[in-house]
Design an enzyme around this catalytic site. Structure first.
Site, PDB file in Angstrom:
ATOM      1  CG  HIS A 260       1.907   2.360   6.054  1.00 23.82           C
ATOM      2  ND1 HIS A 260       1.747   3.332   7.037  1.00 23.82           N
ATOM      3  CD2 HIS A 260       0.704   1.999   6.019  1.00 23.82           C
ATOM      4  CE1 HIS A 260       0.655   3.542   7.323  1.00 23.82           C
ATOM      5  NE2 HIS A 260       0.014   2.579   6.576  1.00 23.82           N
TER       6      HIS A 260
ATOM      7  CG  ASN B 263      -2.597   5.440   9.927  1.00 23.56           C
ATOM      8  OD1 ASN B 263      -1.433   4.896   9.751  1.00 23.56           O
ATOM      9  ND2 ASN B 263      -3.570   5.247   9.246  1.00 23.56           N
TER      10      ASN B 263
ATOM     11  CG  HIS C 188      -0.783  -9.545  12.520  1.00 23.71           C
ATOM     12  ND1 HIS C 188      -1.907  -9.724  13.095  1.00 23.71           N
ATOM     13  CD2 HIS C 188      -0.599 -10.037  11.360  1.00 23.71           C
ATOM     14  CE1 HIS C 188      -2.785 -10.220  12.362  1.00 23.71           C
ATOM     15  NE2 HIS C 188      -2.067 -10.509  11.252  1.00 23.71           N
TER      16      HIS C 188
HETATM   17  C1  HEM Z   1      -7.269   2.224  10.404  1.00 23.11           C
HETATM   18  C2  HEM Z   1      -7.009   1.426   9.343  1.00 23.11           C
HETATM   19  C3  HEM Z   1      -5.354   1.214   8.996  1.00 23.11           C
HETATM   20  C4  HEM Z   1      -4.407   1.710   9.767  1.00 23.11           C
HETATM   21  C5  HEM Z   1      -4.254   2.719  11.042  1.00 23.11           C
HETATM   22  C6  HEM Z   1      -3.139   1.093   9.116  1.00 23.11           C
HETATM   23  C7  HEM Z   1      -1.843   1.286   9.617  1.00 23.11           C
HETATM   24  C8  HEM Z   1      -0.700   0.554   9.127  1.00 23.11           C
HETATM   25  C9  HEM Z   1       0.606   1.036   9.423  1.00 23.11           C
HETATM   26  C10 HEM Z   1       1.203   1.934  10.556  1.00 23.11           C
HETATM   27  C11 HEM Z   1       1.492   0.265   8.719  1.00 23.11           C
HETATM   28  C12 HEM Z   1       3.037   0.203   8.576  1.00 23.11           C
HETATM   29  C13 HEM Z   1       3.464  -0.837   9.636  1.00 23.11           C
HETATM   30  C14 HEM Z   1       5.005  -0.566   9.382  1.00 23.11           C
HETATM   31  O1  HEM Z   1       5.422   0.430   9.933  1.00 23.11           O
HETATM   32  O2  HEM Z   1       5.498  -1.788   9.194  1.00 23.11           O
HETATM   33  C15 HEM Z   1       0.592  -0.636   7.951  1.00 23.11           C
HETATM   34  C16 HEM Z   1       1.092  -1.420   6.886  1.00 23.11           C
HETATM   35  C17 HEM Z   1       0.340  -2.200   6.290  1.00 23.11           C
HETATM   36  N1  HEM Z   1      -1.280  -2.179   6.163  1.00 23.11           N
HETATM   37 FE1  HEM Z   1      -2.498  -1.044   7.299  1.00 23.11          FE
HETATM   38  N2  HEM Z   1      -3.560   0.426   7.985  1.00 23.11           N
HETATM   39  C18 HEM Z   1      -4.731   0.503   7.985  1.00 23.11           C
HETATM   40  C19 HEM Z   1      -5.712  -0.240   7.230  1.00 23.11           C
HETATM   41  C20 HEM Z   1      -5.265  -1.211   6.593  1.00 23.11           C
HETATM   42  C21 HEM Z   1      -6.257  -2.343   6.083  1.00 23.11           C
HETATM   43  C22 HEM Z   1      -7.770  -1.958   5.740  1.00 23.11           C
HETATM   44  C23 HEM Z   1      -5.388  -3.063   5.184  1.00 23.11           C
HETATM   45  C24 HEM Z   1      -5.896  -4.207   4.387  1.00 23.11           C
HETATM   46  C25 HEM Z   1      -6.919  -4.833   4.363  1.00 23.11           C
HETATM   47  C26 HEM Z   1      -4.084  -2.956   5.609  1.00 23.11           C
HETATM   48  C27 HEM Z   1      -2.956  -3.410   4.979  1.00 23.11           C
HETATM   49  C28 HEM Z   1      -1.752  -2.960   5.113  1.00 23.11           C
HETATM   50  C29 HEM Z   1      -0.672  -3.723   4.702  1.00 23.11           C
HETATM   51  C30 HEM Z   1      -0.509  -4.919   3.821  1.00 23.11           C
HETATM   52  C31 HEM Z   1       0.591  -3.132   5.302  1.00 23.11           C
HETATM   53  C32 HEM Z   1       2.023  -3.627   4.935  1.00 23.11           C
HETATM   54  C33 HEM Z   1       2.643  -4.658   6.214  1.00 23.11           C
HETATM   55  C34 HEM Z   1       3.816  -5.066   5.882  1.00 23.11           C
HETATM   56  O3  HEM Z   1       4.374  -4.991   4.846  1.00 23.11           O
HETATM   57  O4  HEM Z   1       4.408  -5.292   6.910  1.00 23.11           O
HETATM   58  N3  HEM Z   1      -4.080  -1.645   6.365  1.00 23.11           N
HETATM   59  N4  HEM Z   1      -0.612  -0.176   8.167  1.00 23.11           N
END
Ligand code: HEM
Length: 755
Positions: A131, A203, A395
């Site tokens: 993202h 999402n 978070h």
């Molecule tokens: C339903 C499943 C998931 C959804 C809807 C989702 C959604 C998102 C969204 C919207 C962001 C962007 C946040 C922003 O705008 O700063 C993000 C970032 C991220 N997601 Fe997910 N994600 C999912 C699953 C996962 C899983 C399973 C992991 C890890 C085990 C993960 C790890 C991350 C990480 C590391 C970031 C970057 C966060 C940051 O650097 O601030 N995500 N996710």
């Protein structure tokens, strides 16, 4: 202010600035970079600080521990007319380094040089691991009160207003990648509630690729560019992606959503949002329910066509962020209703046989209707992208009393991952003190010190229990507004690395999705699979994915196999009967046209009488008119030209109105503009013909009056074709065009080979 300047000069300068600001704060031409129009000559003397832009907002001015400072947000910006060092000392010269003579060596003594370069050298922080590419905006959420029966969270109370910050994103691409790639979109909302921050990190697709977060690094490594050559950027049309999803078939449901029009939204404003996981809600009496979160856009759910998406990736890689910012600036504030699907909190945690802890499954809205509980409106653009959009940190563990997590194994891993990655991305453990991340509820933690500590904590005893600070701070009871972890019974079990049997169904809901699509949507899905698999090099990967398609639906499989020139395999699993869910289709219905872009093609040498009226009517209808003419500047009647035939392209427009029939302009030469092709010497400029051809191919509404009808005919189109309107005057044509535009496209124009 410069004390040496006579007050009158400064006052005059201020008045000029204010007058220009008033002129430019007019939202009619969104995207103008400065609140004042610049002078032709380089400014030579200071003026009072410029007024803030009308479309921008900023994080609330809170202390690092959440207290309201009552200081206007603009006071946080750089202030004053004179350049200073980071310590506030006024600078005399920032263009020349301090040297031993004009040709001499640069002196180590030059602190300003070193400070300026050193700071620049450290301007970048790591982009998000996923993202990375996003855009954000400020807004407000208003509760309806309708959730009271199931959730006690205060921000859902009737009429309660809560400030929010939303970040939309793509998943796979790097920070500088194009907006319109085929991908899932992030929809993350930070509610600054009185009871602590609530982050709904969702999402635009209601299911996920994997069921267990331990596989997240795998799916992301597969989707990101190949590790050796680092191509392709920001897309899933490559071997490693299809290798993974064809081996891990639980990804097939999410993948068919990506291959559908949902993977290429028309606008962030026209996307649904989903919390994906099932959450646990608690009401004031302590009764619990399970629930899924939905965002429903007021403008409906609409998409680009694949050709539009690809052209836009080159023509305007910032298309979605520009669309968001321009819409907000022009007053077409995007809105969504927050909705809940609510289920009984029974021990099985299933609903109608659907496992609520499996994030690859939806519950069709026909089985559990989405009940609306509040409304979100985005009404201010960021003032500074880095400070707000880049540094915002979401978070899933940021929960107010009344909303709790479940044992969904994807959700559980996410609870660990975000904080962990943000410590690296934002340079230490204190990023909740960055203005956009500051809670609006008082913070009274015992977390101390660390890099970038902004708070000056008082007290002698940051530990519990203590007597030196009179025992403060004390844990709160439930009656004092504490977040209480829901006491859910965990049945006696054995430690295992494994899944429940219900997680083994990988195809039935992908099949449900396919059978819920209209023929034209099915056609788009076939084309997307054929395109993406056609970009893979390895035939075995295509064959393996065809097996999954056969398990979803034999017709889908056969159509894609034909496109790939491969045989269609037989299903290897029984094909379940599915009841289609019409709510999954994007077609049908009519929607507001707010913020839509209407191109008005003019011939400046002809009669421009009706132009101002039509342009005004487009504004009045809440949309943005873009005047397209052979050359830039102002038209003879004073209307500004926003696109020339060189800079304009149909793909950024929602509808095209032909107000004239401009002959080929002097630059209608392939050497000057490749879009001109070989078409010079015609009645109509060849770029306008191309514009009409493309708009027609993409099923856009096209209107014409007066000489514009000649342009329409010269471009090979005729009145009576679906979505083509002619009339005696601009306003007459516009009113019919508006009706057609409310359906998003003239869908009849798309061939649909799949029933
Ligand atoms: C339903 C499943 C998931 C959804 C809807 C989702 C959604 C998102 C969204 C919207 C962001 C962007 C946040 C922003 O705008 O700063 C993000 C970032 C991220 N997601 Fe997910 N994600 C999912 C699953 C996962 C899983 C399973 C992991 C890890 C085990 C993960 C790890 C991350 C990480 C590391 C970031 C970057 C966060 C940051 O650097 O601030 N995500 N996710």
């Amino acid at each position: 202010m410069d004390p040496s300047k006579p007050a009158k000069v400064v006052k005059e300068a201020a008045e000029t600035v204010a007058a220009k600001a008033a002129e430019l704060l007019d939202p009619k031409v969104p995207g103008v970079p400065s609140p004042v129009s610049p002078s032709l000559e380089e400014p030579t003397g200071p003026v009072p600080p410029l007024p803030p832009r009308g479309d921008q907002g900023a994080p609330d001015t809170r202390t690092p521990t959440g207290a309201d400072t009552h200081v206007p947000a603009t006071a946080m910006a750089q202030q004053g007319a004179y350049l200073t060092t980071s310590q506030g000392a006024r600078l005399r010269d920032t263009d020349h380094s301090l040297k031993a003579g004009v040709r001499g060596p640069t002196l180590l003594q030059d602190h300003h040089l070193r400070e300026k370069i050193t700071h620049f050298d450290h301007e970048r922080i790591p982009e998000r691991v996923v993202h990375a590419r996003g855009a954000g905006a400020h807004g407000v959420f208003v509760g309806y009160g309708s959730a009271a029966g199931v959730c006690k969270a205060g921000f859902l109370a009737e009429g309660k207003e809560t400030p929010v910050f939303v970040r939309f994103s793509t998943v796979l691409g790097s920070r500088g990648s194009a907006d319109t790639v085929r991908d899932t979109r992030g929809f993350a909302t930070k509610f600054y509630t009185d009871e602590g921050t609530f982050d709904l990190v969702g999402n635009n697709i209601p299911v996920f690729f994997i069921q267990d977060g331990i596989k997240f690094p795998d799916v992301i490594h597969a989707g990101k560019p190949h590790p050796d050559r680092e191509i392709p950027q920001a897309q899933s049309a490559h071997d490693t992606f299809w290798d993974f999803v064809s081996l891990h078939t639980e990804a097939q449901h999410h993948t068919i959503w990506n291959m559908s029009d949902r993977g290429i939204p028309r606008s962030y404003r026209m996307m649904e949002g989903f919390g994906v996981h099932t959450f646990r809600l608690v009401n004031a009496e302590g009764a619990t329910s399970l629930a899924k979160f939905h965002w429903k856009p007021t403008l409906g759910v609409h998409s680009l066509t694949w050709e539009e998406a690809q052209l836009l990736a080159g023509l305007d890689p910032d298309f979605h962020r520009r669309d968001l910012y321009d819409a907000i600036e022009s007053g077409a504030y995007p809105e969504w209703e927050l909705g809940l699907q609510v289920f009984p909190d029974d021990p099985e945690q299933t609903f109608d046989g659907i496992d609520l802890l499996d994030p690859t499954k939806i519950v069709p809205e026909e089985l559990a209707p989405v009940q609306t509980v509040g409304r979100l409106r985005l009404d201010a653009n960021p003032t500074n992208f880095f400070a707000e959009v880049e540094q915002v940190a979401f978070h899933l563990g940021h929960l107010p009393p009344g909303i709790d997590v479940t044992d969904d194994p994807l959700l559980q891993a996410r609870l660990f991952s975000y904080l962990d990655t943000q410590i690296t991305r934002l340079g230490g453990p204190n990023f909740s003190q960055i203005p956009v991340n500051r809670p609006h509820a008082p913070v009274n933690d015992m977390l101390r010190d660390g890099f970038h500590q902004d708070a000056v904590h008082g007290g002698a005893a940051p530990y519990r229990p203590n007597s030196l600070d009179a025992g403060n701070p004390f844990p709160a009871g439930a009656d004092d507004g504490a977040f209480v972890d829901t006491p859910v019974t965990v049945t006696q079990s054995t430690k295992v690395r494994g899944n429940p049997v219900s997680f083994e169904d990988h195809f039935s809901q992908a099949r449900l999705f396919w059978h819920s699509m209209t023929p034209v949507e099915k056609e788009h899905i076939v084309r997307a699979y054929t395109f993406e698999l056609g970009k893979c090099y390895e035939q075995t990967i295509k064959e393996r994915q065809l097996q999954s398609l056969a398990n979803i639906d034999p017709v889908l499989c056969q159509e894609v196999a034909t496109g790939l020139g491969l045989p269609a395999p037989e299903p290897s699993v029984p094909l379940t009967d599915v009841v289609p869910s019409p709510a999954l289709s994007q077609l049908g219905g009519t929607w507001p046209q707010d913020g839509r872009l209407v191109g008005i093609v003019v011939d400046p040498d002809s009669d421009l009488d009706g132009l101002s009226t039509v342009r005004q009517a487009v504004f009045t209808a809440g949309m943005v008119p873009l005047v397209v003419a052979p050359r830039g500047g102002m038209l003879p009647n004073g209307v500004p030209v926003q696109r020339t035939f060189l800079t304009g392209r149909s793909v950024e427009l929602d509808a095209v109105l032909l107000a004239g029939c401009p002959a080929p302009a002097p630059d209608a030469l392939p050497a000057r503009d490749a879009k001109a092709g070989n078409g010079s010497g015609e009645l109509l400029d060849p770029r306008v013909r191309l514009l009409v051809e493309e708009a027609f191919r993409h099923a856009k509404v096209i209107g014409a009056w007066g000489a514009g009808v000649d342009a329409l005919t010269a471009a090979g189109r005729a009145p009576g074709e679906a979505g083509v309107v002619i009339g005696d005057s601009g306003p007459e044509v516009l009113s019919t065009a508006l009706e057609l535009l409310s359906r998003h496209r003239a869908w009849e124009r798309f061939p649909a080979g799949v029933a």
